[in-house]
Design a protein around this motif. Structure first.
Motif, PDB file in Angstrom:
ATOM      1  N   GLU A 249       0.809  -1.211   0.000  1.00  0.00           N
ATOM      2  CA  GLU A 249       0.000   0.000   0.000  1.00  0.00           C
ATOM      3  C   GLU A 249       0.844   1.265   0.000  1.00  0.00           C
ATOM      4  N   GLU A 250       1.909   1.271   0.808  1.00  0.00           N
ATOM      5  CA  GLU A 250       2.681   2.493   0.998  1.00  0.00           C
ATOM      6  C   GLU A 250       3.839   2.639   0.025  1.00  0.00           C
ATOM      7  N   ILE A 251       4.395   1.523  -0.459  1.00  0.00           N
ATOM      8  CA  ILE A 251       5.612   1.592  -1.274  1.00  0.00           C
ATOM      9  C   ILE A 251       5.414   0.982  -2.663  1.00  0.00           C
ATOM     10  N   GLY A 252       4.736  -0.157  -2.733  1.00  0.00           N
ATOM     11  CA  GLY A 252       4.522  -0.781  -4.025  1.00  0.00           C
ATOM     12  C   GLY A 252       5.125  -2.158  -4.182  1.00  0.00           C
ATOM     13  N   PHE A 253       5.697  -2.741  -3.113  1.00  0.00           N
ATOM     14  CA  PHE A 253       6.258  -4.083  -3.203  1.00  0.00           C
ATOM     15  C   PHE A 253       5.129  -5.124  -3.224  1.00  0.00           C
ATOM     16  N   THR A 254       5.220  -6.057  -4.178  1.00  0.00           N
ATOM     17  CA  THR A 254       4.208  -7.115  -4.256  1.00  0.00           C
ATOM     18  C   THR A 254       4.815  -8.515  -4.336  1.00  0.00           C
ATOM     19  N   TYR A 255       6.114  -8.601  -4.583  1.00  0.00           N
ATOM     20  CA  TYR A 255       6.797  -9.903  -4.685  1.00  0.00           C
ATOM     21  C   TYR A 255       7.812  -9.966  -3.550  1.00  0.00           C
ATOM     22  N   PHE A 256       7.631 -10.938  -2.647  1.00  0.00           N
ATOM     23  CA  PHE A 256       8.473 -11.049  -1.463  1.00  0.00           C
ATOM     24  C   PHE A 256       9.240 -12.362  -1.517  1.00  0.00           C
ATOM     25  N   VAL A 257      10.561 -12.266  -1.271  1.00  0.00           N
ATOM     26  CA  VAL A 257      11.454 -13.422  -1.379  1.00  0.00           C
ATOM     27  C   VAL A 257      12.058 -13.720  -0.014  1.00  0.00           C
ATOM     28  N   PHE A 258      11.833 -14.949   0.480  1.00  0.00           N
ATOM     29  CA  PHE A 258      12.310 -15.382   1.786  1.00  0.00           C
ATOM     30  C   PHE A 258      13.402 -16.442   1.638  1.00  0.00           C
ATOM     31  N   GLY A 259      14.132 -16.675   2.717  1.00  0.00           N
ATOM     32  CA  GLY A 259      15.051 -17.800   2.777  1.00  0.00           C
ATOM     33  C   GLY A 259      14.290 -19.086   3.051  1.00  0.00           C
ATOM     34  N   ALA A 260      14.872 -20.214   2.634  1.00  0.00           N
ATOM     35  CA  ALA A 260      14.178 -21.503   2.765  1.00  0.00           C
ATOM     36  C   ALA A 260      13.856 -21.856   4.211  1.00  0.00           C
ATOM     37  N   ASP A 261      14.691 -21.415   5.153  1.00  0.00           N
ATOM     38  CA  ASP A 261      14.442 -21.741   6.557  1.00  0.00           C
ATOM     39  C   ASP A 261      13.160 -21.103   7.090  1.00  0.00           C
ATOM     40  N   PHE A 262      12.651 -20.092   6.381  1.00  0.00           N
ATOM     41  CA  PHE A 262      11.437 -19.410   6.818  1.00  0.00           C
ATOM     42  C   PHE A 262      10.206 -19.859   6.039  1.00  0.00           C
ATOM     43  N   ALA A 263      10.385 -20.744   5.080  1.00  0.00           N
ATOM     44  CA  ALA A 263       9.275 -21.108   4.184  1.00  0.00           C
ATOM     45  C   ALA A 263       8.110 -21.727   4.951  1.00  0.00           C
ATOM     46  N   ASP A 264       8.384 -22.622   5.866  1.00  0.00           N
ATOM     47  CA  ASP A 264       7.295 -23.259   6.620  1.00  0.00           C
ATOM     48  C   ASP A 264       6.618 -22.256   7.546  1.00  0.00           C
ATOM     49  N   THR A 265       7.412 -21.392   8.182  1.00  0.00           N
ATOM     50  CA  THR A 265       6.859 -20.398   9.107  1.00  0.00           C
ATOM     51  C   THR A 265       5.873 -19.482   8.405  1.00  0.00           C
ATOM     52  N   PHE A 266       6.224 -19.086   7.165  1.00  0.00           N
ATOM     53  CA  PHE A 266       5.386 -18.130   6.449  1.00  0.00           C
ATOM     54  C   PHE A 266       4.377 -18.772   5.511  1.00  0.00           C
ATOM     55  N   ALA A 267       4.269 -20.092   5.556  1.00  0.00           N
ATOM     56  CA  ALA A 267       3.275 -20.766   4.709  1.00  0.00           C
ATOM     57  C   ALA A 267       1.856 -20.235   4.959  1.00  0.00           C
ATOM     58  N   PRO A 268       1.435 -19.976   6.221  1.00  0.00           N
ATOM     59  CA  PRO A 268       0.096 -19.418   6.431  1.00  0.00           C
ATOM     60  C   PRO A 268      -0.061 -18.019   5.828  1.00  0.00           C
ATOM     61  N   VAL A 269       1.004 -17.226   5.839  1.00  0.00           N
ATOM     62  CA  VAL A 269       0.969 -15.899   5.225  1.00  0.00           C
ATOM     63  C   VAL A 269       0.781 -16.022   3.723  1.00  0.00           C
ATOM     64  N   VAL A 270       1.512 -16.946   3.125  1.00  0.00           N
ATOM     65  CA  VAL A 270       1.400 -17.170   1.677  1.00  0.00           C
ATOM     66  C   VAL A 270       0.002 -17.652   1.337  1.00  0.00           C
ATOM     67  N   ALA A 271      -0.526 -18.575   2.123  1.00  0.00           N
ATOM     68  CA  ALA A 271      -1.877 -19.087   1.865  1.00  0.00           C
ATOM     69  C   ALA A 271      -2.914 -17.979   1.921  1.00  0.00           C
ATOM     70  N   LYS A 272      -2.691 -17.012   2.799  1.00  0.00           N
ATOM     71  CA  LYS A 272      -3.641 -15.919   2.960  1.00  0.00           C
ATOM     72  C   LYS A 272      -3.537 -14.862   1.867  1.00  0.00           C
TER      73      LYS A 272
END
Length: 276
Positions: A249-272
């Motif tokens: 909303e404030e800047i314009g970022f829409t594609y977010f790249v994480f490290g593999a160690d965080f993939a499971d943690t952020f799976a609910p965020v991605v699903a949402k």
């Protein structure tokens, strides 16, 4: 309300994971399948010879493990001949049926030492940028009229931004440890493109953890959070989802790249958020 000047219109969210092959093959394959099943858009490989197998064959293997895109994050132009990089990128686009994205930049800080160790010429920043242009030009020639391999450019200075405005489909800004939100917001909003460009965010820190291969292990995570660095997100997935939406909303970022160690943690965020 989304700032359409910054975003070029509201784009849907997508998410990528930098997941080099650092374990045994069965464990890595299972991780790739889990990433694909979690709704991530893209499986990404760094371009550092001593870290993992070469990006090209590794990404080709990953593309066969799930219905996801694959890409480099990012090819270092000083390490590669332009025509060879373009040929590899085009080949990956063909072999993945259009699911490959070529990330490319002029190299990490300190890459001069690596070039000297490998007996390669230490090109000036301007020469490295010219190598990026040459690579993309060769890629477009190989692709021809019926294929368009997306190009992701890592940029910082005005000359790199100008080239990205000409040739890139996605732009990610190389962040420095002291960069705060206001400085990067200014850079993004100052980026003028003749095309509708996607803005990507490299997230190296989550809470007090540093993603391997995405930032030095001695990164001062507290300092990054203190200056509101966009390299960092809160560890709580709910707070992270709110922050990700705020950055669109404030800047314009829409594609977010994480490290593999965080993939499971952020799976609910991605699903949402993915695709919304």
């Amino acid at each position: 309300m989304t700032d359409s000047t910054a975003t070029g219109g509201t784009r849907p969210f997508r998410f990528g994971v930098v997941a080099p092959l650092t374990t045994d093959l069965p464990t890595w394959r299972e991780r790739v399948r889990r990433i694909a099943d979690s709704g991530y858009s893209t499986l990404l490989m760094p371009d550092v010879p001593q870290w993992q197998p070469a990006p090209g064959p590794t990404l080709a293997a990953a593309a066969g493990l799930g219905d996801l895109r694959v890409g480099t994050w990012v090819y270092a132009s000083p390490l590669r001949q332009a025509w060879s990089t373009a040929w590899e990128a085009h080949s990956l686009s063909v072999l993945t049926e259009g699911r490959f994205e070529m990330g490319i930049g002029t190299g990490r800080p300190g890459i001069e030492d690596e070039l000297r160790e490998r007996g390669l010429p230490v090109a000036s920043p301007g020469e490295r940028l010219a190598q990026v242009r040459e690579t993309v030009t060769a890629l477009r020639e190989l692709d021809g009229p019926d294929l368009h391999t997306p190009v992701v450019m890592a940029v910082r200075g005005p000359k790199a931004q100008a080239l990205a405005a000409e040739v890139a489909d996605t732009v990610t800004f190389a962040l420095m440890p002291g960069d705060n939100r206001a400085e990067i917001t200014r850079l993004v909003r100052g980026f003028h493109s003749v095309r509708d460009v996607e803005f990507a965010q490299h997230v190296a820190v989550v809470g007090d953890r540093v993603a391997p291969f995405m930032a030095p292990p001695d990164t001062d995570t507290a300092a990054l959070h203190a200056v509101g660095s966009l390299e960092a997100l809160p560890a709580d997935p709910v707070a992270a989802a709110e922050e990700i939406q705020r950055r669109r909303e404030e800047i314009g970022f829409t594609y977010f790249v994480f490290g593999a160690d965080f993939a499971d943690t952020f799976a609910p965020v991605v699903a949402k958020l993915a695709g919304k």
